[in-house]
Write a protein that holds these residues in place. Structure first.
Motif, PDB file in Angstrom:
ATOM      1  N   ILE A  11     -18.360 -43.231  51.195  1.00  0.00           N
ATOM      2  CA  ILE A  11     -18.164 -43.340  49.682  1.00  0.00           C
ATOM      3  C   ILE A  11     -16.929 -43.801  49.468  1.00  0.00           C
ATOM      4  CG2 ILE A  11     -17.355 -41.047  49.688  1.00  0.00           C
ATOM      5  CD1 ILE A  11     -19.286 -40.512  47.288  1.00  0.00           C
ATOM      6  N   GLY A  12     -16.659 -44.367  48.323  1.00  0.00           N
ATOM      7  CA  GLY A  12     -15.305 -44.925  47.892  1.00  0.00           C
ATOM      8  C   GLY A  12     -14.943 -46.158  48.536  1.00  0.00           C
ATOM      9  N   GLY A  13     -13.891 -46.152  49.230  1.00  0.00           N
ATOM     10  CA  GLY A  13     -13.433 -47.300  50.156  1.00  0.00           C
ATOM     11  C   GLY A  13     -14.320 -47.470  51.429  1.00  0.00           C
ATOM     12  N   SER A  14     -15.117 -46.525  51.786  1.00  0.00           N
ATOM     13  CA  SER A  14     -15.868 -46.789  52.906  1.00  0.00           C
ATOM     14  C   SER A  14     -17.204 -47.176  52.513  1.00  0.00           C
ATOM     15  CB  SER A  14     -15.915 -45.207  53.598  1.00  0.00           C
ATOM     16  OG  SER A  14     -14.597 -44.859  54.142  1.00  0.00           O
ATOM     17  N   THR A  30     -20.110 -37.748  52.440  1.00  0.00           N
ATOM     18  CA  THR A  30     -20.548 -38.554  53.662  1.00  0.00           C
ATOM     19  C   THR A  30     -20.947 -37.526  54.779  1.00  0.00           C
ATOM     20  OG1 THR A  30     -18.663 -40.377  52.913  1.00  0.00           O
ATOM     21  CG2 THR A  30     -19.521 -40.012  55.263  1.00  0.00           C
ATOM     22  N   LYS A  65     -12.420 -32.098  43.728  1.00  0.00           N
ATOM     23  CA  LYS A  65     -12.968 -31.727  44.931  1.00  0.00           C
ATOM     24  C   LYS A  65     -12.886 -30.330  45.334  1.00  0.00           C
ATOM     25  CE  LYS A  65     -11.777 -36.092  47.372  1.00  0.00           C
ATOM     26  NZ  LYS A  65     -11.077 -36.678  48.525  1.00  0.00           N
ATOM     27  N   VAL A 125      -8.000 -37.323  42.735  1.00  0.00           N
ATOM     28  CA  VAL A 125      -9.075 -37.045  43.014  1.00  0.00           C
ATOM     29  C   VAL A 125      -9.191 -35.459  43.741  1.00  0.00           C
ATOM     30  CG1 VAL A 125      -9.651 -39.475  43.540  1.00  0.00           C
ATOM     31  CG2 VAL A 125      -9.038 -37.967  45.045  1.00  0.00           C
ATOM     32  N   GLN A 176     -12.407 -49.398  41.713  1.00  0.00           N
ATOM     33  CA  GLN A 176     -11.690 -48.415  42.759  1.00  0.00           C
ATOM     34  C   GLN A 176     -10.345 -49.011  42.919  1.00  0.00           C
ATOM     35  OE1 GLN A 176     -12.784 -47.859  46.663  1.00  0.00           O
ATOM     36  NE2 GLN A 176     -11.907 -45.734  46.783  1.00  0.00           N
ATOM     37  N   SER A 198     -16.140 -43.223  57.509  1.00  0.00           N
ATOM     38  CA  SER A 198     -15.207 -42.287  56.780  1.00  0.00           C
ATOM     39  C   SER A 198     -13.702 -42.343  57.085  1.00  0.00           C
ATOM     40  CB  SER A 198     -15.581 -40.926  56.668  1.00  0.00           C
ATOM     41  OG  SER A 198     -14.761 -39.934  56.152  1.00  0.00           O
ATOM     42  N   LYS A 199     -12.733 -42.737  56.611  1.00  0.00           N
ATOM     43  CA  LYS A 199     -11.398 -42.705  57.093  1.00  0.00           C
ATOM     44  C   LYS A 199     -11.139 -41.315  57.853  1.00  0.00           C
ATOM     45  CE  LYS A 199      -6.617 -43.676  55.778  1.00  0.00           C
ATOM     46  NZ  LYS A 199      -5.684 -44.133  54.947  1.00  0.00           N
ATOM     47  N   THR A 200     -11.346 -40.255  56.807  1.00  0.00           N
ATOM     48  CA  THR A 200     -10.998 -38.986  57.537  1.00  0.00           C
ATOM     49  C   THR A 200     -12.055 -38.422  58.028  1.00  0.00           C
ATOM     50  OG1 THR A 200     -11.898 -38.178  55.219  1.00  0.00           O
ATOM     51  CG2 THR A 200      -9.472 -38.655  55.130  1.00  0.00           C
ATOM     52  N   PHE A 201     -13.164 -38.513  57.813  1.00  0.00           N
ATOM     53  CA  PHE A 201     -14.370 -38.014  58.294  1.00  0.00           C
ATOM     54  C   PHE A 201     -14.546 -36.327  57.856  1.00  0.00           C
ATOM     55  CE2 PHE A 201     -17.964 -37.903  61.441  1.00  0.00           C
ATOM     56  CZ  PHE A 201     -18.314 -39.331  61.446  1.00  0.00           C
ATOM     57  N   GLY A 253      -7.940 -46.503  51.990  1.00  0.00           N
ATOM     58  CA  GLY A 253      -9.483 -46.525  51.932  1.00  0.00           C
ATOM     59  C   GLY A 253      -9.836 -47.756  51.053  1.00  0.00           C
ATOM     60  N   ARG A 254      -9.322 -47.969  50.026  1.00  0.00           N
ATOM     61  CA  ARG A 254      -9.788 -48.895  48.928  1.00  0.00           C
ATOM     62  C   ARG A 254      -9.147 -50.441  49.391  1.00  0.00           C
ATOM     63  NH1 ARG A 254      -6.521 -45.340  46.908  1.00  0.00           N
ATOM     64  NH2 ARG A 254      -4.487 -45.789  45.967  1.00  0.00           N
ATOM     65  N   GLN A 314      -3.736 -41.069  45.772  1.00  0.00           N
ATOM     66  CA  GLN A 314      -4.998 -40.869  45.049  1.00  0.00           C
ATOM     67  C   GLN A 314      -4.903 -39.217  44.848  1.00  0.00           C
ATOM     68  OE1 GLN A 314      -5.646 -42.849  47.911  1.00  0.00           O
ATOM     69  NE2 GLN A 314      -5.414 -41.165  49.047  1.00  0.00           N
ATOM     70  N   THR A 330     -15.050 -36.154  54.429  1.00  0.00           N
ATOM     71  CA  THR A 330     -15.490 -36.324  53.130  1.00  0.00           C
ATOM     72  C   THR A 330     -16.880 -35.680  52.706  1.00  0.00           C
ATOM     73  OG1 THR A 330     -14.342 -38.293  52.958  1.00  0.00           O
ATOM     74  CG2 THR A 330     -15.893 -37.932  51.018  1.00  0.00           C
TER      75      THR A 330
HETATM   76  O1  F6P Z   1     -11.718 -39.176  46.964  1.00  0.00           O
HETATM   77  C1  F6P Z   1     -11.277 -40.489  47.003  1.00  0.00           C
HETATM   78  C2  F6P Z   1     -10.969 -41.069  48.458  1.00  0.00           C
HETATM   79  O2  F6P Z   1     -10.122 -40.280  49.324  1.00  0.00           O
HETATM   80  C3  F6P Z   1     -10.965 -42.464  48.374  1.00  0.00           C
HETATM   81  O3  F6P Z   1      -9.480 -42.929  48.309  1.00  0.00           O
HETATM   82  C4  F6P Z   1     -11.612 -42.989  49.672  1.00  0.00           C
HETATM   83  O4  F6P Z   1     -12.039 -44.229  49.837  1.00  0.00           O
HETATM   84  C5  F6P Z   1     -12.718 -41.898  49.546  1.00  0.00           C
HETATM   85  O5  F6P Z   1     -12.470 -40.877  49.014  1.00  0.00           O
HETATM   86  C6  F6P Z   1     -13.463 -41.832  50.860  1.00  0.00           C
HETATM   87  O6  F6P Z   1     -12.818 -41.538  51.840  1.00  0.00           O
HETATM   88  P1  F6P Z   1     -13.035 -41.224  53.487  1.00  0.00           P
HETATM   89  O7  F6P Z   1     -13.142 -42.785  53.875  1.00  0.00           O
HETATM   90  O8  F6P Z   1     -12.073 -40.659  54.175  1.00  0.00           O
HETATM   91  O9  F6P Z   1     -14.593 -40.677  53.512  1.00  0.00           O
END
Ligand code: F6P
Length: 547
Positions: free
Chosen positions: A156-159, A217, A508, A504, A353, A209-212, A271-272, A501, A214
């Motif tokens: 989602i988002g940048g991913s 996701t 959440k 956001v 985004q 997912s960058k953070t894994f 992410g973006r 960011q 979210t």
């Molecule tokens: O909630 C916004 C955000 O952090 C974006 O900046 C990012 O692209 C998106 O969520 C997804 O995050 P992730 O890649 O860690 O799942």
């Protein structure tokens, strides 16, 4: 902390621009073009195969000189250099911002904390290419020995937005027997519709997912895991049907994906700004490593141009400064991006985004409330469809909407005179917005007097035209990098952190808390307001009735 002094509204160039706007703000584009026969050429520039005609902005040569001066006074050159040198310019997260390293050629050196990151970038690109080839040539088999035919990116988002946009934009170059799908929304409909006609034995999920961490996701990924193991009847199927893209190996392993099937990236990739990292895996599978490399080369060409070209001929700087001019001096609240190219239909969503998560900020780098407007709302739709919906407002509404038109000289799908008609519409819209049609012209056509006001177009409406030869992977890369650095330029002028960011977060946290209240027998948490409490009560009542 930033040491920039003085604040934007005390910069000499800013004050000069205010005075200058009083002088030129009412000039009409008709007049500006009549006074200068060479205006169209004079206010245009070119880089990395992209031509920018910005002559239909309400500017003079002096405006441009002052805007460039403003960029200098705001330290744009120094800030861009700091970004390219891996300095921690994302102040609130204390991070370097090095997406430019993701497209640096192998022989370049880009240091972050004294370590050259380019070999790491290329090591991942090479692994991605090996994997993409194995999917594309059928060597990688699913758990039941079948070839992979469907790729579902969960993110989602940048991913999500970059891969969705790029896969659509470059569909012409895709391997057509691979079906690309994207699941982002936690709304179960998204997963359900994306998978309902797929055979699990032929489907690969990329959990991106960058953070894994979210919520959306991980929820979709869990549903996908159950979908695969349920259909294939064995938990061991996960290893052949799931790969991960992330910076968080521990969370990937905890989810049950072998980190041997993980493609990594780094915390210095926002992410973006991540579509050229491993987040682009789905894009690479679709178009192949060679085309992906050509896209990276396009990004890199624009990166080099941004870093090195004089501001007055620098496309991203010009686009960024013109956005500032339109927002802060003409009170433009939105900016429309209208691609005259069907394959770019998801570009406006991607840019939303990029621009709005980056520059939708209200405090300066020093944490003080800004005394000037920041990002406009980016939005748009492909032309010519937009012409038959929102263009009415752009031509005759009370609010000016600056617009970026994007077009290509050669069609990817030649069909009769379609492309000429498409491009004729692009040029005509930019012309109509700028020059309009006066009452005298309307009367001369024999229009009855009562209808004259309705048929007048005041014109003087700003637009940029971005023109390239053909929508190639290289051109897409150059175009996206152009917007990335334009957004950066705007953020530097507004003195905000374009790479965090925090906005956001609140939603959440509240959503997590609210989700736990639906199944509770207790009355909704009294920490909510009366509106939220009533909505939760109603939802609890009605969702039970629907069970
Ligand atoms: O909630 C916004 C955000 O952090 C974006 O900046 C990012 O692209 C998106 O969520 C997804 O995050 P992730 O890649 O860690 O799942």
């Amino acid at each position: 902390m930033s040491s920039r002094m003085p604040p934007l509204d005390e910069c000499p160039a800013w004050k000069n621009l205010i005075a200058h706007h009083r002088e030129v703000g009412n000039l009409h584009l008709r007049q500006l073009f009549a006074d200068d026969a060479g205006r169209g050429e004079r206010f245009s520039a070119e880089a990395a195969g992209i031509h920018l005609d910005f002559s239909k902005n309400r500017i003079t040569g002096e405006t441009l000189r002052l805007l460039v001066r403003l960029a200098e006074e705001c330290g744009l050159r120094e800030r861009a250099t700091a970004m390219f040198e891996g300095k921690a310019i994302n102040l609130t997260e204390r991070r370097a911002v090095l997406h430019i390293a993701l497209r640096a050629p192998r022989d370049r050196r880009v240091a972050c904390d004294g370590i050259d990151v380019v070999p790491h970038v290329h090591a991942v690109l090479d692994r991605m290419a090996g994997f993409a080839d194995r999917i594309r040539n059928g060597e990688w088999k699913g758990y039941t020995g079948r070839r992979i035919r469907n790729i579902v990116n969960i993110g989602i988002g940048g991913s999500d937005l970059g891969p969705v946009m790029a896969c659509e934009a470059l569909r012409h170059y895709s391997q057509r027997d691979l079906c690309m799908r994207f699941v982002s929304n936690v709304d179960g409909t998204d997963f359900s519709e994306a998978t309902r006609d797929l055979d699990a034995g032929e489907t690969l999920f990329i959990v991106c997912s960058k953070t894994f961490s979210t919520l959306e996701t991980l929820t979709n990924a869990s549903t996908a895991r159950a979908w695969v193991t349920g259909r294939l009847g064995d938990d061991r199927a996960v290893a052949r049907h799931f790969v991960a893209v992330s910076t968080n190996a521990a969370a990937v392993a905890a989810f049950g994906i072998d980190t041997a099937n993980m493609f990594g990236f780094w915390d210095w990739v926002g992410g973006r700004y991540s579509m050229t990292s491993a987040v682009g895996l789905s894009t690479m599978i679709s178009i192949g490593p060679e085309n992906f490399g050509a896209m990276l080369a396009g990004f890199h060409a624009m990166d080099e141009h941004f870093l090195g070209a004089p501001f007055e001929r620098n496309l991203p700087v010009l686009l960024g400064l013109l956005a500032v001019w339109n927002v802060n001096f003409f009170d433009a609240r939105t900016l429309a991006v209208v691609p005259y190219e069907q394959y770019l239909k998801r570009l406006p969503a991607y840019l939303q985004q990029l621009a709005m998560e980056s520059n939708g900020k209200q405090v300066t780098l020093e944490g003080a409330r800004v005394a000037w407007d920041t990002s406009p709302v980016y939005w748009g739709e492909p032309g010519t469809n937009g012409q038959h919906s929102f263009f009415q407002l752009m031509h005759q509404g009370t609010r000016a909407v600056p617009c970026d038109f994007i077009g290509f000289c050669q069609p990817l799908n030649p069909a009769g005179n379609h492309h000429d008609l498409l491009m004729a519409n692009l040029f005509a819209q930019a012309e109509a917005l700028a020059f309009g049609r006066s009452a005298a012209e309307v009367r001369a056509e024999g229009t009855p007097e009562w209808l004259v006001p309705h048929r007048c177009f005041e014109g003087n409406r700003t637009s940029n035209v971005l023109l390239a030869e053909r929508l190639t992977p290289h051109a897409l890369g150059a175009l996206v990098a152009l917007y990335e650095h334009s957004v950066f330029t705007q953020g530097v002028i507004w003195n905000i952190d374009s790479f965090d960011q925090w906005g956001v977060e609140l939603g959440k946290v509240l959503a997590q808390r609210t989700a736990t209240e639906f199944d509770s027998a207790r009355d909704p948490d009294l920490r909510h307001d009366s509106s939220t409490n009533a909505l939760i009560r109603r939802y609890r009542r009605l969702r039970q009735q629907g069970d």
